[in-house]
Design a protein around this motif. Structure first.
Motif, PDB file in Angstrom:
ATOM      1  N   ILE A 279      10.747  35.357 -74.497  1.00 54.57           N
ATOM      2  CA  ILE A 279      12.164  35.665 -74.359  1.00 54.57           C
ATOM      3  C   ILE A 279      12.621  36.567 -75.494  1.00 54.57           C
ATOM      4  CG2 ILE A 279      14.482  34.648 -74.465  1.00 54.57           C
ATOM      5  CD1 ILE A 279      13.443  32.311 -72.818  1.00 54.57           C
ATOM      6  N   ASP A 280      12.092  36.357 -76.666  1.00 59.32           N
ATOM      7  CA  ASP A 280      12.430  37.230 -77.792  1.00 59.32           C
ATOM      8  C   ASP A 280      12.055  38.676 -77.492  1.00 59.32           C
ATOM      9  OD1 ASP A 280      13.248  37.833 -80.494  1.00 59.32           O
ATOM     10  OD2 ASP A 280      11.118  37.975 -80.993  1.00 59.32           O
ATOM     11  N   SER A 281      10.865  38.887 -76.902  1.00 61.00           N
ATOM     12  CA  SER A 281      10.425  40.245 -76.570  1.00 61.00           C
ATOM     13  C   SER A 281      11.291  40.856 -75.475  1.00 61.00           C
ATOM     14  CB  SER A 281       8.957  40.238 -76.135  1.00 61.00           C
ATOM     15  OG  SER A 281       8.116  39.817 -77.196  1.00 61.00           O
ATOM     16  N   VAL A 282      11.711  40.036 -74.509  1.00 57.70           N
ATOM     17  CA  VAL A 282      12.589  40.537 -73.454  1.00 57.70           C
ATOM     18  C   VAL A 282      13.908  41.008 -74.053  1.00 57.70           C
ATOM     19  CG1 VAL A 282      13.973  39.876 -71.454  1.00 57.70           C
ATOM     20  CG2 VAL A 282      11.587  39.224 -71.568  1.00 57.70           C
ATOM     21  N   ARG A 283      14.480  40.210 -74.933  1.00 54.25           N
ATOM     22  CA  ARG A 283      15.759  40.574 -75.544  1.00 54.25           C
ATOM     23  C   ARG A 283      15.652  41.903 -76.316  1.00 54.25           C
ATOM     24  NH1 ARG A 283      19.791  36.692 -75.550  1.00 54.25           N
ATOM     25  NH2 ARG A 283      20.829  37.918 -77.186  1.00 54.25           N
ATOM     26  N   LYS A 284      14.505  42.135 -76.918  1.00 53.31           N
ATOM     27  CA  LYS A 284      14.324  43.357 -77.709  1.00 53.31           C
ATOM     28  C   LYS A 284      14.185  44.606 -76.836  1.00 53.31           C
ATOM     29  CE  LYS A 284      12.322  41.071 -81.745  1.00 53.31           C
ATOM     30  NZ  LYS A 284      11.080  40.758 -82.511  1.00 53.31           N
ATOM     31  N   LEU A 285      13.932  44.405 -75.515  1.00 56.99           N
ATOM     32  CA  LEU A 285      13.857  45.555 -74.611  1.00 56.99           C
ATOM     33  C   LEU A 285      15.233  46.170 -74.363  1.00 56.99           C
ATOM     34  CD1 LEU A 285      11.380  44.184 -71.900  1.00 56.99           C
ATOM     35  CD2 LEU A 285      10.873  45.851 -73.702  1.00 56.99           C
ATOM     36  N   PHE A 286      16.276  45.394 -74.638  1.00 52.43           N
ATOM     37  CA  PHE A 286      17.633  45.898 -74.394  1.00 52.43           C
ATOM     38  C   PHE A 286      18.075  46.769 -75.574  1.00 52.43           C
ATOM     39  CE2 PHE A 286      22.289  45.430 -74.791  1.00 52.43           C
ATOM     40  CZ  PHE A 286      22.654  46.001 -73.584  1.00 52.43           C
ATOM     41  N   THR A 287      18.479  48.018 -75.234  1.00 52.28           N
ATOM     42  CA  THR A 287      18.915  48.947 -76.278  1.00 52.28           C
ATOM     43  C   THR A 287      20.313  49.485 -76.035  1.00 52.28           C
ATOM     44  OG1 THR A 287      17.839  50.774 -75.105  1.00 52.28           O
ATOM     45  CG2 THR A 287      16.559  49.652 -76.836  1.00 52.28           C
ATOM     46  N   GLY A 288      20.991  48.965 -75.028  1.00 52.29           N
ATOM     47  CA  GLY A 288      22.354  49.396 -74.794  1.00 52.29           C
ATOM     48  C   GLY A 288      22.682  49.664 -73.349  1.00 52.29           C
ATOM     49  N   GLY A 289      21.712  50.137 -72.573  1.00 51.15           N
ATOM     50  CA  GLY A 289      21.930  50.377 -71.150  1.00 51.15           C
ATOM     51  C   GLY A 289      21.126  49.393 -70.317  1.00 51.15           C
ATOM     52  N   THR A 290      21.382  49.363 -69.002  1.00 48.20           N
ATOM     53  CA  THR A 290      20.657  48.461 -68.107  1.00 48.20           C
ATOM     54  C   THR A 290      19.183  48.816 -68.064  1.00 48.20           C
ATOM     55  OG1 THR A 290      22.609  48.131 -66.739  1.00 48.20           O
ATOM     56  CG2 THR A 290      20.489  47.601 -65.747  1.00 48.20           C
ATOM     57  N   LEU A 350      18.160  43.778 -66.856  1.00 46.83           N
ATOM     58  CA  LEU A 350      18.492  43.285 -68.186  1.00 46.83           C
ATOM     59  C   LEU A 350      19.690  44.077 -68.696  1.00 46.83           C
ATOM     60  CD1 LEU A 350      17.627  41.501 -70.658  1.00 46.83           C
ATOM     61  CD2 LEU A 350      16.286  43.481 -71.434  1.00 46.83           C
ATOM     62  N   ALA A 351      20.817  43.406 -68.835  1.00 43.84           N
ATOM     63  CA  ALA A 351      22.042  44.108 -69.233  1.00 43.84           C
ATOM     64  C   ALA A 351      23.032  43.103 -69.789  1.00 43.84           C
ATOM     65  CB  ALA A 351      22.650  44.835 -68.029  1.00 43.84           C
ATOM     66  N   GLU A 352      24.065  43.622 -70.449  1.00 45.44           N
ATOM     67  CA  GLU A 352      25.131  42.761 -70.941  1.00 45.44           C
ATOM     68  C   GLU A 352      26.247  42.660 -69.910  1.00 45.44           C
ATOM     69  OE1 GLU A 352      24.927  43.063 -75.804  1.00 45.44           O
ATOM     70  OE2 GLU A 352      26.425  44.262 -74.720  1.00 45.44           O
ATOM     71  N   TYR A 353      26.755  41.452 -69.767  1.00 49.28           N
ATOM     72  CA  TYR A 353      27.949  41.238 -68.959  1.00 49.28           C
ATOM     73  C   TYR A 353      29.017  40.701 -69.895  1.00 49.28           C
ATOM     74  CZ  TYR A 353      31.207  39.315 -65.557  1.00 49.28           C
ATOM     75  OH  TYR A 353      32.341  39.028 -64.842  1.00 49.28           O
ATOM     76  N   ASN A 354      30.040  41.527 -70.171  1.00 52.69           N
ATOM     77  CA  ASN A 354      31.056  41.159 -71.156  1.00 52.69           C
ATOM     78  C   ASN A 354      30.417  40.731 -72.468  1.00 52.69           C
ATOM     79  OD1 ASN A 354      33.616  41.656 -69.843  1.00 52.69           O
ATOM     80  ND2 ASN A 354      33.116  39.951 -68.481  1.00 52.69           N
TER      81      ASN A 354
END
Length: 466
Positions: A279-290, A350-354
């Protein structure tokens, strides 16, 4: 002359009668004879395949078949019919009687004297019963005369079950000899939309599609809403399924006897091989866009509690070690607090929602329960949470000496522990939303999250407040 019986003579006479009567009666009644090992050895004139090759009309010759019962009505998934098979094929037998399994359980050998019965078919599936009705459908053998046709033999008997692939059985027209016989399909799973859901809705017989890693849409599992396993959820893993192979016109169907026929204990597959990622590696894949995730799978323990409604029904929070993430499925999931999951996140967004990082667009069948687990909450202060929020987001924390405002849990409520403040958020429809907040200082366990710029904590249930 008067005859006078002495008391002694009378006693002797009564005693003699009692002895004679007791010699005619047994103290214990005989139990019915056990016929499970009795085979009447009727002369069999036809195999089931030869019977099915006869004209579909009333049988007027002395045709006798034998076979082993491979489907009965014990679970309620079949009604007023049984299926027998021999080495050449199988046939459905229509009988106007319930609880047929008491006489003809799976594994019993029977003989059927077919003279006077009729052959027919239902959407391509061979049947044996009484004369057709006005619509051309076979009627059932009368329950009061069934003994004139069906003769019971030995029980139990082993049933031969061939193990085949999904592609082997996808086209029923190419497997006519296997219809109405038990088969096992290897390396199979329920399709994404049909995994982790009841075998059938409570109001109707229903089809659930099977799939493999590379194919889907060809074979369905058909289950009655009267089956005793109707509300049980279909497995979310992959493995082997055993069932009666049938058809409805050109559609291949599998009918299970009960859920012991379904052994899907392996992790389900996605679109090709998947790589295990933390899960840590998945989170690090996010850089700002989907980010559309590649062929990955993750593991972890569910730290959210769907039973209290303080998460959206499509959402769960999964934690692995000291990292967590929100998973959003396309439908309501069935996973509980403490379930250990393997989740195929291939193709997930993988993206941010609010501002809250999540993986969305996951089918419920993409998650496979492998057991249960426990996550020990991180003991911390509100100040430390605020300082490490991005790293600790979607993880379980425990805070001591917390004070609460007055009012109910529902909505946003600011709580403090002396080191800082954070928002306690409770969904208005949560089971405890209208309960009053506690007084005094308490220890709180909850999941960290955020909405926009607001840092939040959510409790799972009221046992999180001590």
């Amino acid at each position: 002359m008067k005859r006078i019986f002495s008391p002694i003579l009378s006693f002797l006479l009564l005693a003699s009668m009692a002895v004679n009567l007791s010699s005619c009666l047994k103290k214990d009644f005989d139990t019915p004879p056990d016929e499970s090992s009795v085979d009447p050895h009727l002369k069999v004139t036809h195999t089931i395949a030869q019977l099915k090759s006869l004209p579909q009309t009333q049988i007027d010759s002395n045709v006798v078949i034998s076979g082993i019962v491979c489907m009965d009505d014990r679970s309620g998934n079949y009604y007023k019919k049984i299926v027998i098979q021999d080495s050449t094929g199988g046939i459905e037998v229509l009988i106007d009687q319930t609880n047929l399994y008491t006489d003809y359980p799976v594994g019993r050998k029977i003989y059927i004297k077919c003279k006077g019965l009729s052959l027919g078919s239902y959407h391509g599936l061979s049947q044996l019963g009484n004369a057709p009705d006005a619509q051309g459908s076979l009627t059932m053998i009368n329950g009061t005369t069934v003994g004139d046709y069906i003769v019971k033999a030995t029980f139990p008997n082993k049933i031969k079950v061939d193990t085949l692939s999904y592609s082997d059985l996808k086209v029923p027209g190419q497997n006519v000899n296997r219809l109405n016989t038990l088969v096992a399909i290897r390396d199979v799973q329920f399709a994404d939309a049909d995994a982790g859901v009841p075998y059938a809705p409570p109001t109707a017989t229903f089809n659930r599609s099977l799939a493999t890693c590379s194919a889907s849409g060809g074979i369905v599992v058909r289950s009655s809403n009267y089956a005793n396993f109707q509300p049980i959820l279909t497995p979310t893993g992959q493995g082997v399924i055993v069932g009666l192979y049938t058809r409805y016109d050109d559609a291949a169907q599998l009918i299970i006897r009960d859920t012991t026929d379904v052994r899907m204990y392996n992790p389900r597959c996605g679109n090709g091989a998947t790589s295990l990622i933390t899960i840590d590696s998945v989170r690090k894949l996010f850089t700002g866009g989907t980010v559309t995730l590649e062929t990955y799978k993750i593991t972890g323990v569910v730290i959210s509690d769907k039973s209290t409604g303080n998460q959206q029904p499509q959402n769960l929070v999964l934690q692995q070690g000291d990292r967590g993430i929100v998973l959003r499925f396309t439908g309501t999931h069935t996973f509980n607090l403490g379930d250990s999951l393997t989740v195929n996140v291939t193709g997930g967004a993988l993206a941010e929602y609010n501002s809250l990082l999540q993986i969305s667009g996951l089918q419920t069948g993409a998650a496979f329960k492998s057991g249960t687990g426990t996550i020990v909450p991180r003991v911390t202060t509100i100040a430390q949470i605020n300082s490490n929020f991005e790293a600790w987001e979607s993880t379980l924390v425990k805070i001591a000496n917390v004070t609460f405002p007055s009012g109910s849990y529902s909505g946003n409520k600011v709580i403090s522990d002396g080191s800082g403040s954070i928002t306690l958020y409770t969904i208005a429809t949560a089971t405890f939303a209208n309960d009053n907040l506690p007084t005094g200082t308490k220890t709180i366990t909850g999941i960290t999250g955020q909405f926009g710029t607001t840092k939040q904590i959510q409790v799972r249930n009221l046992t999180d407040i001590q």
